[in-house]
Design an enzyme around this catalytic site. Structure first.
Site, short mmCIF file in Angstrom:
data_model
loop_
_atom_site.label_atom_id
_atom_site.label_comp_id
_atom_site.label_asym_id
_atom_site.label_seq_id
_atom_site.Cartn_x
_atom_site.Cartn_y
_atom_site.Cartn_z
N SER A 118 66.91 -27.05 -67.20
CA SER A 118 67.85 -27.12 -65.89
C SER A 118 69.03 -27.83 -66.72
O SER A 118 70.25 -27.69 -66.04
CB SER A 118 67.22 -27.81 -64.90
OG SER A 118 66.29 -27.45 -64.35
N HIS A 139 67.59 -19.58 -68.07
CA HIS A 139 67.41 -20.41 -66.93
C HIS A 139 67.40 -19.51 -65.82
O HIS A 139 68.08 -19.01 -65.02
CB HIS A 139 68.77 -21.41 -66.69
CG HIS A 139 68.44 -22.22 -65.75
ND1 HIS A 139 69.63 -22.89 -65.05
CD2 HIS A 139 67.37 -23.11 -65.32
CE1 HIS A 139 69.27 -23.90 -64.14
NE2 HIS A 139 68.05 -23.79 -64.14
N GLU A 151 70.64 -17.65 -65.68
CA GLU A 151 71.72 -18.22 -66.37
C GLU A 151 71.49 -18.19 -67.79
O GLU A 151 70.34 -18.84 -68.30
CB GLU A 151 71.90 -19.61 -65.87
CG GLU A 151 73.34 -20.25 -65.99
CD GLU A 151 73.41 -21.82 -65.34
OE1 GLU A 151 72.33 -22.40 -65.34
OE2 GLU A 151 74.66 -22.18 -65.20
N ASN A 189 73.74 -26.27 -62.35
CA ASN A 189 73.16 -27.83 -61.87
C ASN A 189 74.24 -28.79 -61.98
O ASN A 189 74.25 -29.72 -61.04
CB ASN A 189 72.08 -28.08 -62.56
CG ASN A 189 70.80 -27.78 -62.16
OD1 ASN A 189 70.69 -27.71 -61.15
ND2 ASN A 189 69.93 -26.95 -62.90
N1 LIG Z 1 61.86 -26.64 -60.36
C1 LIG Z 1 62.88 -25.90 -60.32
O1 LIG Z 1 63.20 -25.52 -59.22
C2 LIG Z 1 63.51 -25.59 -61.82
C3 LIG Z 1 64.21 -24.54 -61.45
C4 LIG Z 1 65.03 -24.06 -62.63
C5 LIG Z 1 64.61 -24.69 -64.03
N2 LIG Z 1 63.70 -25.69 -63.97
C6 LIG Z 1 63.23 -26.09 -65.25
O2 LIG Z 1 61.98 -25.52 -65.57
C7 LIG Z 1 61.19 -26.49 -66.58
C8 LIG Z 1 59.92 -26.74 -65.87
O3 LIG Z 1 60.10 -27.16 -64.42
P1 LIG Z 1 58.98 -27.23 -63.16
O4 LIG Z 1 59.42 -27.48 -62.28
O5 LIG Z 1 58.02 -25.74 -63.35
O6 LIG Z 1 58.09 -28.37 -63.71
P2 LIG Z 1 56.61 -28.68 -62.99
O7 LIG Z 1 56.43 -30.28 -63.40
O8 LIG Z 1 56.00 -27.98 -62.08
O9 LIG Z 1 55.63 -28.19 -64.55
C9 LIG Z 1 55.71 -28.53 -65.79
C10 LIG Z 1 54.53 -28.09 -66.57
O10 LIG Z 1 54.64 -28.44 -67.93
C11 LIG Z 1 53.38 -28.74 -68.39
N3 LIG Z 1 53.67 -29.37 -69.82
C12 LIG Z 1 54.14 -30.58 -70.15
N4 LIG Z 1 54.16 -30.92 -71.20
C13 LIG Z 1 53.65 -29.64 -71.84
C14 LIG Z 1 53.39 -29.32 -73.35
N5 LIG Z 1 53.81 -30.23 -74.26
N6 LIG Z 1 52.94 -28.01 -73.39
C15 LIG Z 1 52.53 -27.39 -72.34
N7 LIG Z 1 52.63 -27.73 -71.25
C16 LIG Z 1 53.19 -28.44 -70.99
C17 LIG Z 1 52.96 -29.68 -67.50
O11 LIG Z 1 51.37 -29.73 -67.60
C18 LIG Z 1 53.18 -28.82 -66.09
O12 LIG Z 1 52.19 -27.96 -65.86
C19 LIG Z 1 61.90 -27.78 -66.59
O13 LIG Z 1 62.63 -27.53 -67.77
C20 LIG Z 1 62.90 -27.52 -65.14
O14 LIG Z 1 63.98 -28.37 -65.48
C21 LIG Z 1 62.92 -26.16 -62.87
#
Ligand SMILES: NC(=O)c1ccc[n+]([C@@H]2O[C@H](COP(=O)([O-])OP(=O)(O)OC[C@H]3O[C@@H](n4cnc5c(N)ncnc54)[C@H](O)[C@@H]3O)[C@@H](O)[C@H]2O)c1
Length: 295
Positions: A118, A139, A151, A189
């Site tokens: 993000s 993104h 994005e 963001n």
């Molecule tokens: N939540 C949102 O609305 C949103 C929107 C756009 C982008 N993002 C981005 O997407 C990414 C994920 O966010 P999320 O909300 O899905 O997080 P989340 O916490 O729901 O999930 C993250 C996952 O990554 C796994 N993980 C951590 N370290 C790891 C590794 N070394 N190898 C493999 N898996 C690993 C965790 O176990 C977890 O299941 C982030 O970079 C976030 O900024 C989130």
């Protein structure tokens, strides 16, 4: 491009895997443990059921989509045949740099390495790999199967060929990609998070309550959901991580995360994924209930 590896099977990773598989791609989904992967596959199945009920897919589509997703806990196995890797692991710089170093060793020079981050710099992520030109930001928005925007973030070294490939790929997923440059928070963001942070400050300073703040933005600005509910959906930990990147990246006090947000994350209230944030969430509940702390 046929084989897509998705790293991280949380909120975004399972949505990205779902979307690619539904569009005919073979997906390898990686997480650190099998319980996270089992939960992700269950979430995808539930979301496919929702599409089935709406009539947008049939039983065969559901079975085919699930059949195209394989799960792995070993990154070497899961990324071995990838044409494109999309990293959607926790929003933490060290985790992402470590993953891209590993991917750079595992994947061939022609493989595109994308991050769904993000806010973390694509240029910085690319700098730890052998082929920074092959690294890009892809993104997606939450929920991925529904939201149209992707994005596409051009790092300092990202080649034009890689940008064009990712723009076309996003269109093949029926999304609308927008190309942006790599600066803290990109576009989405950089604009959204200060609004969410200001909404939290408005609550923190006692200007209005949770429902009042969200109602003002829903009815007054025609937002489909209020900023506090949206923060719960994004994940309060993710919001905090993004605000920290903006604060450090621009060195400007206006991005300083609200102390209430910091406290909530520290106390484990991370929004929908933990069942509590500004609102409480119980499985199957359709009405929003303000969390006890704020009611
Ligand atoms: N939540 C949102 O609305 C949103 C929107 C756009 C982008 N993002 C981005 O997407 C990414 C994920 O966010 P999320 O909300 O899905 O997080 P989340 O916490 O729901 O999930 C993250 C996952 O990554 C796994 N993980 C951590 N370290 C790891 C590794 N070394 N190898 C493999 N898996 C690993 C965790 O176990 C977890 O299941 C982030 O970079 C976030 O900024 C989130």
């Amino acid at each position: 491009m046929k084989n897509i590896t998705v790293i991280g099977s949380g909120t975004m990773g399972n949505g990205i895997a779902h979307t690619f598989a539904q569009h005919g791609f073979e997906v390898s989904l990686i997480d650190i443990n099998t319980s996270a992967l089992d939960k992700a596959v269950q979430t995808i199945a539930n979301n496919l059921d929702r599409q089935l009920k709406k009539g947008s897919i049939n039983e065969q589509d559901k079975a085919d989509t699930l059949g195209r997703i394989k799960t792995y806990t070993d990154i070497k196995e899961g990324a071995a045949n990838a044409h494109l890797v999309i990293e959607a692991a926790t929003e933490n710089r060290e985790i992402k740099l470590q993953l891209f170093k590993q991917l750079s060793d595992i994947c061939g020079d022609e493989v595109i390495l994308a991050s769904n981050t993000s806010s973390i710099s694509i240029t910085e992520i690319a700098a730890v790999t052998k082929n920074p030109g092959q690294v890009i930001g892809m993104h997606f928005m939450n929920p991925v199967p529904v939201m149209k925007l992707v994005e596409v973030i051009k790092g300092y070294a990202t080649t034009n060929a890689v940008i064009q490939t990712i723009m076309q790929l996003a269109k093949a997923l029926d999304k609308d990609p927008v190309e942006v440059n790599d600066y803290p928070g990109f576009v989405a963001n950089r604009i959204l998070m200060p609004m969410i942070n200001e909404a939290i400050y408005t609550l923190y300073e006692g200007v209005a309550g949770v429902e009042e703040i969200d109602t003002v933005m829903k009815l007054g600005m025609a937002h489909p959901m209020g900023p506090l509910q949206l923060a719960d959906f994004i994940g309060l930990d993710v919001c905090l991580a993004i605000l920290k990147v903006l604060y450090e990246g621009f060195g400007n006090q206006k991005y300083a995360p609200c102390p209430l947000l910091v406290n909530m994350v520290t106390a484990g209230h991370r929004g929908v994924k933990t069942g509590s944030g500004f609102y409480k969430y119980t499985a199957g509940s359709k009405t929003l209930v303000v969390a006890d702390k704020f009611s």
